[in-house]
Enzyme design. Structure first.
Site, short mmCIF file in Angstrom:
data_model
loop_
_atom_site.label_atom_id
_atom_site.label_comp_id
_atom_site.label_asym_id
_atom_site.label_seq_id
_atom_site.Cartn_x
_atom_site.Cartn_y
_atom_site.Cartn_z
N GLU A 54 0.82 -1.26 -0.11
CA GLU A 54 0.09 -0.01 -0.15
C GLU A 54 0.76 1.34 0.02
OE1 GLU A 54 -3.35 0.58 -0.22
OE2 GLU A 54 -3.40 -1.67 -0.85
N CYS A 209 -12.04 2.74 -14.75
CA CYS A 209 -12.25 4.24 -14.48
C CYS A 209 -11.16 5.06 -14.32
CB CYS A 209 -13.13 4.36 -13.35
SG CYS A 209 -13.88 5.79 -13.13
N CYS A 216 -15.71 3.12 -20.13
CA CYS A 216 -17.21 3.25 -19.69
C CYS A 216 -17.74 1.88 -19.91
CB CYS A 216 -17.88 4.38 -20.00
SG CYS A 216 -17.05 5.87 -19.18
N CYS A 219 -17.43 -0.94 -17.68
CA CYS A 219 -17.69 -0.79 -16.21
C CYS A 219 -19.14 -1.20 -15.69
CB CYS A 219 -17.56 0.82 -16.05
SG CYS A 219 -17.57 1.30 -14.39
N CYS A 225 -24.01 5.48 -13.61
CA CYS A 225 -22.77 6.48 -13.67
C CYS A 225 -23.36 7.78 -13.97
CB CYS A 225 -21.75 5.92 -14.23
SG CYS A 225 -20.11 7.28 -14.07
#
Length: 369
Positions: A54, A209, A216, A219, A225
Site C-alpha cells: 500500500e 475508471c 465506460c 464498467c 454513473c
C-alpha cells in the site's frame, strides 16, 4: 443532511440511490470476473505484506512497483527484519521509486511496531493510523485486506470512481467534498467480502475508471454513473484550482576524481531528498565555486558547465545547474563519514541516491574532459 436521508429524499432514479448494497454487489460481481488476483502482495497475505504494498503503490503504478516490492520483500521478509535495517540500505532499495519520505516512514513505523507492539502489526485502526506515513485510507485498506475488517477507503482511484459514479463536483481535496466522499465510501462498503471489495474498487479505478479515456462500456457502474450519463468523465474529479508553480534554480557541485568516483553529500534527514545522497547543492554559482576551491585547495578552477537538469516537486519546479570539476589529484582533503562519500558507479555502494544524482552520474560519461 446525512447520506441516508439524502437518498431517501431523492427519486429512486437518482444514481445516489445506487450507493450501498447495489454498488457493492455490482462491483464484486465484476471483480470475480475481471479483478486482479495474482499480484505479489495478494499472495500469502499478511498485514506486513499488504502494508508495504500500500505504501509503495501510493502515487505509483502497479507495473513499476512489482519489481521493487519483490526485491524489498526478499531482503525484508518481516517487520523485524525491516526494523533492524540500516537507513541507507532501505533507501538504496527504494532508489528510483520516488517519494522517499515513504521509505523513511516505513522504517520509522517498523521500529515503532517492534518497540511498542512486540513486532506484531496492530489490528486497531487508530493504532495503525498513529504509525508514521499511514493515513485513514491506507490504514483502512491494510486492515480490510489483511484482517477482513470493515473500513472504507478513499485513495485517488476510489475518489475518481465515486466522484464520477455519483456526480460529485468540486475539488476532492476540499474539506466539504472530502467529507461527502467519505460518507459515500462508507455507504458503499459492505460487511461481507470486504477484502475483495476493497481490492475491487481500487482495481476499478486503476484499470477501468482511469484518469483519461475511461472504459465506460465495460464498467459495472455503466448504467447508474452520472459522469457517463452526462458526458462529464473528462471533468470529474474536479481538478485542483491551478496556481502558478514557483520555479527555483540551484547549482550542483560535481567533484570527479581521476578514477571516476564522484563526491556525494548526504541530505539532512528531513526536507527535500531527506537522508539521500546527492551532489552538494548551492543557491548561488559563486557559493558552489567557493566550496570547490575550499575542498580541493585549488583556485581558478577549470570547471565545466553541464546541461541544466530539471526536476518537478509537488509544489515547485527545480532547475539544477551542474558544475563539473575534473580533479588533477586522486585524493582531496575531505573528511568522509556521515556527511560525504566517494561514489564509484563501477562499484556502486548500497546507498540511497536522489534521482538527480542517479541521472547526472549516468550522464557523466558523455562529459569526460
Amino acid at each position: 443532511m446525512s447520506l441516508a436521508a439524502a437518498q431517501t429524499a431523492r427519486p429512486s432514479t437518482d444514481p445516489s440511490a445506487f450507493a450501498g448494497e447495489q454498488f457493492a454487489s455490482a462491483l464484486l460481481a465484476w471483480f470475480d470476473r475481471n479483478g486482479r488476483k495474482h499480484l505479489p502482495w495478494q499472495q500469502q497475505i499478511t498485514p506486513y505484506r499488504v502494508w508495504i504494498s500500500e505504501i509503495m503503490l501510493q502515487q505509483t503504478q502497479v507495473a513499476t512497483v512489482i519489481p521493487y516490492y519483490e526485491r524489498f520483500m526478499q531482503r525484508f521478509p518481516d517487520v523485524r527484519a525491516l526494523a533492524a535495517a540500516d537507513d541507507d540500505e532501505v533507501l538504496h532499495l527504494w532508489t528510483g521509486l520516488g517519494y522517499y519520505a515513504r521509505a523513511r516512514n516505513l522504517l520509522r513505523a517498523a521500529r515503532l511496531i517492534v518497540a511498542e507492539h512486540g513486532g506484531e502489526f496492530p489490528d486497531d485502526i487508530e493504532a495503525v493510523q498513529a504509525l508514521p506515513g499511514i493515513g485513514r485510507s491506507t490504514a483502512g485498506a491494510i486492515l480490510a485486506i489483511s484482517k477482513a475488517q470493515r473500513h472504507p477507503i478513499l485513495d485517488g482511484n476510489v475518489k475518481r470512481v465515486l466522484t464520477r459514479c455519483f456526480g460529485i463536483q468540486g475539488f476532492p481535496g476540499e474539506t466539504a467534498i472530502e467529507r461527502k466522499l467519505w460518507a459515500l465510501a462508507d455507504a458503499c462498503t459492505p460487511a461481507q467480502r470486504v477484502a475483495h471489495y476493497t481490492q475491487a474498487i481500487m482495481d476499478l479505478g486503476a484499470t477501468v475508471c482511469v484518469r483519461s479515456r475511461p472504459l465506460c462500456v465495460v464498467c459495472p457502474m455503466h448504467e447508474p454513473c452520472i459522469a457517463r450519463r452526462d458526458g462529464m468523465q473528462a471533468i470529474l474529479p474536479t481538478p485542483k484550482p491551478r496556481k502558478a508553480r514557483p520555479e527555483r534554480t540551484a547549482y550542483a557541485a560535481i567533484l570527479r576524481r581521476p578514477d571516476g568516483a564522484v563526491l556525494l553529500e548526504r541530505r539532512p534527514p528531513t526536507g527535500l531528498w531527506g537522508g539521500l545522497w546527492t551532489f552538494p547543492q548551492f543557491d548561488a554559482h559563486e557559493d558552489a565555486l567557493a566550496w570547490m576551491e575550499q575542498r580541493t585547495g585549488e583556485a581558478s578552477l577549470p570547471t565545466q558547465a553541464l546541461p541544466p537538469y530539471s526536476h518537478s516537486f509537488t509544489h515547485f519546479d527545480l532547475t539544477l545547474q551542474p558544475i563539473l570539476l575534473h580533479a588533477a589529484r586522486e585524493q582531496f582533503a575531505i573528511a568522509e563519514g556521515e556527511r560525504y562519500c566517494w561514489y564509484d558507479a563501477k562499484q556502486p555502494a548500497k546507498i540511497g541516491l536522489a534521482k538527480p544524482a542517479v541521472d547526472l552520474i549516468r550522464g557523466l560519461a558523455d562529459h569526460v574532459a
